[in-house]
Structure formats: C-alpha cells, structure tokens
Motif scaffolding. Structure first.
Motif, PDB file in Angstrom:
ATOM      1  N   ALA A 201      23.503   9.742  11.070  1.00 28.44           N
ATOM      2  CA  ALA A 201      24.165   9.461  10.005  1.00 28.44           C
ATOM      3  C   ALA A 201      22.761   9.803   8.664  1.00 28.44           C
ATOM      4  N   VAL A 202      21.782   8.481   9.147  1.00 28.32           N
ATOM      5  CA  VAL A 202      20.979   8.077   8.794  1.00 28.32           C
ATOM      6  C   VAL A 202      19.982   9.933   8.471  1.00 28.32           C
ATOM      7  N   VAL A 203      19.682  10.035   9.066  1.00 27.04           N
ATOM      8  CA  VAL A 203      18.618  11.540   9.003  1.00 27.04           C
ATOM      9  C   VAL A 203      19.245  12.782   8.659  1.00 27.04           C
ATOM     10  N   LYS A 204      21.087  12.506   8.705  1.00 27.42           N
ATOM     11  CA  LYS A 204      21.957  13.327   7.707  1.00 27.42           C
ATOM     12  C   LYS A 204      21.118  13.212   6.335  1.00 27.42           C
ATOM     13  N   ILE A 205      21.782  11.982   6.488  1.00 29.42           N
ATOM     14  CA  ILE A 205      21.516  11.032   4.704  1.00 29.42           C
ATOM     15  C   ILE A 205      20.262  11.782   4.073  1.00 29.42           C
ATOM     16  N   ILE A 206      19.321  11.791   4.678  1.00 27.94           N
ATOM     17  CA  ILE A 206      18.202  11.983   4.594  1.00 27.94           C
ATOM     18  C   ILE A 206      17.573  13.554   4.078  1.00 27.94           C
ATOM     19  N   SER A 207      17.806  14.241   5.378  1.00 27.54           N
ATOM     20  CA  SER A 207      18.034  15.796   5.250  1.00 27.54           C
ATOM     21  C   SER A 207      18.540  16.089   4.350  1.00 27.54           C
ATOM     22  N   GLU A 208      19.563  15.869   3.783  1.00 29.86           N
ATOM     23  CA  GLU A 208      20.477  16.387   2.712  1.00 29.86           C
ATOM     24  C   GLU A 208      19.821  16.683   1.360  1.00 29.86           C
ATOM     25  N   ASN A 209      19.072  14.989   1.121  1.00 28.32           N
ATOM     26  CA  ASN A 209      18.643  14.957   0.187  1.00 28.32           C
ATOM     27  C   ASN A 209      17.272  14.997  -0.520  1.00 28.32           C
ATOM     28  N   ALA A 210      16.796  15.703   0.833  1.00 30.11           N
ATOM     29  CA  ALA A 210      15.308  15.397   0.438  1.00 30.11           C
ATOM     30  C   ALA A 210      14.483  16.656  -0.047  1.00 30.11           C
ATOM     31  N   VAL A 211      15.425  17.717   0.861  1.00 35.17           N
ATOM     32  CA  VAL A 211      15.741  19.679   0.566  1.00 35.17           C
ATOM     33  C   VAL A 211      15.323  20.686  -0.478  1.00 35.17           C
ATOM     34  N   THR A 212      13.987  20.202  -0.505  1.00 35.67           N
ATOM     35  CA  THR A 212      13.991  21.427  -1.547  1.00 35.67           C
ATOM     36  C   THR A 212      13.385  23.093  -0.759  1.00 35.67           C
ATOM     37  N   GLY A 213      13.737  23.338  -0.178  1.00 38.16           N
ATOM     38  CA  GLY A 213      13.288  24.006   0.531  1.00 38.16           C
ATOM     39  C   GLY A 213      12.446  25.130   0.196  1.00 38.16           C
ATOM     40  N   LYS A 214      10.971  24.420  -0.146  1.00 35.89           N
ATOM     41  CA  LYS A 214       9.950  25.347  -0.866  1.00 35.89           C
ATOM     42  C   LYS A 214       8.899  23.926   0.954  1.00 35.89           C
ATOM     43  N   PRO A 215       8.068  24.884   1.052  1.00 36.92           N
ATOM     44  CA  PRO A 215       6.876  23.983   2.564  1.00 36.92           C
ATOM     45  C   PRO A 215       6.549  22.590   1.391  1.00 36.92           C
ATOM     46  N   GLY A 216       6.900  21.529   2.374  1.00 32.12           N
ATOM     47  CA  GLY A 216       5.677  20.486   1.589  1.00 32.12           C
ATOM     48  C   GLY A 216       7.239  19.376   1.639  1.00 32.12           C
ATOM     49  N   ASP A 217       8.352  20.199   1.629  1.00 27.92           N
ATOM     50  CA  ASP A 217       9.401  18.851   2.123  1.00 27.92           C
ATOM     51  C   ASP A 217       9.795  17.552   2.864  1.00 27.92           C
ATOM     52  N   GLY A 218       8.984  17.042   3.743  1.00 31.63           N
ATOM     53  CA  GLY A 218       8.428  16.327   5.045  1.00 31.63           C
ATOM     54  C   GLY A 218       8.602  16.791   6.259  1.00 31.63           C
ATOM     55  N   LYS A 219       8.738  15.991   6.848  1.00 32.21           N
ATOM     56  CA  LYS A 219       9.536  15.092   8.199  1.00 32.21           C
ATOM     57  C   LYS A 219      10.703  14.071   8.413  1.00 32.21           C
ATOM     58  N   ILE A 220      10.953  13.321   9.269  1.00 34.76           N
ATOM     59  CA  ILE A 220      11.217  13.035   9.860  1.00 34.76           C
ATOM     60  C   ILE A 220      11.289  12.913  11.346  1.00 34.76           C
ATOM     61  N   PHE A 221      10.980  11.142  11.267  1.00 38.88           N
ATOM     62  CA  PHE A 221      10.552  11.333  13.097  1.00 38.88           C
ATOM     63  C   PHE A 221      11.967   9.854  13.090  1.00 38.88           C
ATOM     64  N   VAL A 222      12.107   9.917  14.085  1.00 40.14           N
ATOM     65  CA  VAL A 222      13.357   9.181  14.935  1.00 40.14           C
ATOM     66  C   VAL A 222      12.365   8.625  15.943  1.00 40.14           C
ATOM     67  N   ILE A 223      12.161   6.926  16.187  1.00 45.78           N
ATOM     68  CA  ILE A 223      11.705   6.012  17.003  1.00 45.78           C
ATOM     69  C   ILE A 223      12.505   5.258  17.691  1.00 45.78           C
ATOM     70  N   PRO A 224      12.155   4.833  18.969  1.00 40.18           N
ATOM     71  CA  PRO A 224      13.193   3.632  19.243  1.00 40.18           C
ATOM     72  C   PRO A 224      12.747   2.571  19.177  1.00 40.18           C
ATOM     73  N   VAL A 225      13.406   1.390  19.230  1.00 35.60           N
ATOM     74  CA  VAL A 225      13.113  -0.164  18.794  1.00 35.60           C
ATOM     75  C   VAL A 225      13.822  -0.947  19.517  1.00 35.60           C
ATOM     76  N   GLU A 226      12.246  -2.392  19.847  1.00 33.79           N
ATOM     77  CA  GLU A 226      13.072  -2.126  21.460  1.00 33.79           C
ATOM     78  C   GLU A 226      13.442  -3.614  20.786  1.00 33.79           C
ATOM     79  N   ASP A 227      13.408  -4.511  19.750  1.00 32.71           N
ATOM     80  CA  ASP A 227      14.150  -5.721  18.514  1.00 32.71           C
ATOM     81  C   ASP A 227      12.921  -5.733  18.052  1.00 32.71           C
ATOM     82  N   SER A 228      13.988  -6.736  16.561  1.00 39.11           N
ATOM     83  CA  SER A 228      13.594  -6.958  15.701  1.00 39.11           C
ATOM     84  C   SER A 228      14.270  -8.168  15.550  1.00 39.11           C
ATOM     85  N   ILE A 229      13.610  -9.314  14.632  1.00 37.74           N
ATOM     86  CA  ILE A 229      13.708 -10.870  14.808  1.00 37.74           C
ATOM     87  C   ILE A 229      13.799 -10.913  12.886  1.00 37.74           C
TER      88      ILE A 229
END
Length: 112
Positions: free
Chosen positions: A72-100
């Motif tokens: 859902a987060v990836v979809k929200i970012i993708s839909e709202n960051a796009v301009t359709g021109k080169p340089g719109d960016g990238k999204i990376f999804v990384i597993p997280v082992e823990d948070s404190i």
C-alpha cells in the motif's frame, strides 16, 4: 516489517507526504539528497556557457511499516511521485529484522 525508501523529486515530496499521511502512514524520515540516474544529469546554461549538472537534488523518504502495509505504501508513493518524465525517482523495499523504540524499549510491530 519492511523499510520503504523512496527517492523522489523535491517538488513532489510534500504531495507524497500528504498522501501517506491521509492514509495513516504518518511516521517517516525525510532527507534532502543529491543523485543521478539513467538520465545522467541535465545541461544548464549560465551567462552563455553550458554546464553539466550531474547530481540533481532529490528527497529521500524512509518508512518502516508492517509487511501487510508495504504494498500500500509503495502504491501511494508511486501514484503521487510520478510526473512521467525521466528523474521521477526510485522505490526500494528492504526487509527489517527488528525495530526498538528507545523510550519504552518496545520492539517489533509495537515500536513502529
């Protein structure tokens, strides 16, 4: 848990941030960064001279979310960051082992 890192255009950062907030994803880290991608930069003209600007200003958004919320987060970012021109960016999804959470020492899903 997943860490979603998105590199987006500076002018789209507030739009993405608001869209995430509207859907309940309020916690994030936003950092000003510079980078280049496939486009390799842009040519700027200043006083009749051309200059290659190969590191362009971008914004990096970082969120740690539950596994269920990652898509859902990836979809929200993708839909709202796009301009359709080169340089719109990238999204990376990384597993997280823990948070404190430092204040309460809670960990895992409770800490995000």
């Amino acid at each position: 848990m997943k860490k979603v890192e998105a590199i987006v255009r500076v002018e789209r950062a507030d739009i993405v941030k608001k869209a995430l907030s509207d859907e309940g994803f309020i916690s994030l880290t936003l950092t000003g960064v510079k980078g280049r991608g496939v486009q390799g930069g842009i040519i700027e003209k200043y006083r009749g001279n051309e200059y290659l600007v190969d590191l362009l200003p971008k914004v990096k958004l970082e969120l740690v979310v539950s596994d269920e919320d990652g898509d859902a987060v990836v979809k929200i970012i993708s839909e709202n960051a796009v301009t359709g021109k080169p340089g719109d960016g990238k999204i990376f999804v990384i597993p997280v082992e823990d948070s404190i959470r430092i204040r309460t020492n809670e960990n895992g899903k409770k800490a995000i």
